[in-house]
Design a protein around this motif. Sequence first.
Motif, PDB file in Angstrom:
ATOM      1  N   ARG A  46       6.724  -3.655  -8.175  1.00 47.41           N
ATOM      2  CA  ARG A  46       5.902  -2.893  -7.243  1.00 47.41           C
ATOM      3  C   ARG A  46       4.415  -2.979  -7.571  1.00 47.41           C
ATOM      4  O   ARG A  46       3.581  -2.861  -6.683  1.00 47.41           O
ATOM      5  N   TYR A  47       4.095  -3.181  -8.859  1.00 51.13           N
ATOM      6  CA  TYR A  47       2.692  -3.236  -9.253  1.00 51.13           C
ATOM      7  C   TYR A  47       2.586  -3.875 -10.629  1.00 51.13           C
ATOM      8  O   TYR A  47       3.433  -3.654 -11.491  1.00 51.13           O
ATOM      9  N   ALA A  48       1.523  -4.651 -10.814  1.00 53.87           N
ATOM     10  CA  ALA A  48       1.175  -5.191 -12.130  1.00 53.87           C
ATOM     11  C   ALA A  48      -0.336  -5.092 -12.256  1.00 53.87           C
ATOM     12  O   ALA A  48      -1.062  -5.495 -11.342  1.00 53.87           O
ATOM     13  N   GLY A  49      -0.823  -4.529 -13.361  1.00 54.77           N
ATOM     14  CA  GLY A  49      -2.255  -4.359 -13.537  1.00 54.77           C
ATOM     15  C   GLY A  49      -2.681  -4.556 -14.980  1.00 54.77           C
ATOM     16  O   GLY A  49      -1.913  -4.309 -15.905  1.00 54.77           O
ATOM     17  N   THR A  50      -3.921  -5.038 -15.156  1.00 54.14           N
ATOM     18  CA  THR A  50      -4.485  -5.272 -16.485  1.00 54.14           C
ATOM     19  C   THR A  50      -5.889  -4.674 -16.559  1.00 54.14           C
ATOM     20  O   THR A  50      -6.397  -4.122 -15.589  1.00 54.14           O
ATOM     21  N   ASN A  51      -6.503  -4.838 -17.709  1.00 51.93           N
ATOM     22  CA  ASN A  51      -7.872  -4.380 -17.969  1.00 51.93           C
ATOM     23  C   ASN A  51      -8.054  -2.884 -17.733  1.00 51.93           C
ATOM     24  O   ASN A  51      -8.965  -2.461 -17.022  1.00 51.93           O
ATOM     25  N   PRO A  52      -7.210  -2.046 -18.341  1.00 49.55           N
ATOM     26  CA  PRO A  52      -7.324  -0.607 -18.112  1.00 49.55           C
ATOM     27  C   PRO A  52      -8.574  -0.019 -18.770  1.00 49.55           C
ATOM     28  O   PRO A  52      -8.976  -0.445 -19.843  1.00 49.55           O
ATOM     29  N   VAL A  53      -9.181   0.928 -18.084  1.00 47.58           N
ATOM     30  CA  VAL A  53     -10.272   1.724 -18.645  1.00 47.58           C
ATOM     31  C   VAL A  53      -9.964   3.190 -18.334  1.00 47.58           C
ATOM     32  O   VAL A  53      -9.405   3.502 -17.287  1.00 47.58           O
TER      33      VAL A  53
END
Length: 126
Positions: free
Chosen positions: A60-67
């Motif tokens: 459903r979702y994939a994300g990188t570079n969290p802040v």
Amino acid sequence: MTTESDDRPVNLTAFANLDPDAPVVMINLLKFNNSGGAESYLRYTREVQPHLARVGGTVRYAGTNPVSIIGDSERPWWDAILVVEYPSPQAFTDMVTDPGYQQIHGHRAAALAQGDLIATAQWTLG
């Protein structure tokens, strides 16, 4: 059951607290190893696709570079988040206990310094 580089036990009995006939959404919080971890994880994601499809799982979702916007530090401990929905807790269990899946799971284990996997049930707001 444990993973190759993570000796924490896998607690599939936790699914007993979820509706067995409802979808389960798995939140993957991923901290990659410095040496080739992200690349190993991408290999795992390519090879896991047929196993996901077999049990009806969907990314459903994939994300990188969290802040951090609200939090105690500039960045959370994890490098990437992956959200995967399965039609039921049993579908997830069927996938991870399948011998074919077990053959590719080593790529995931080798990729991660830490990988937390959190099962969630749908929450209706309002």
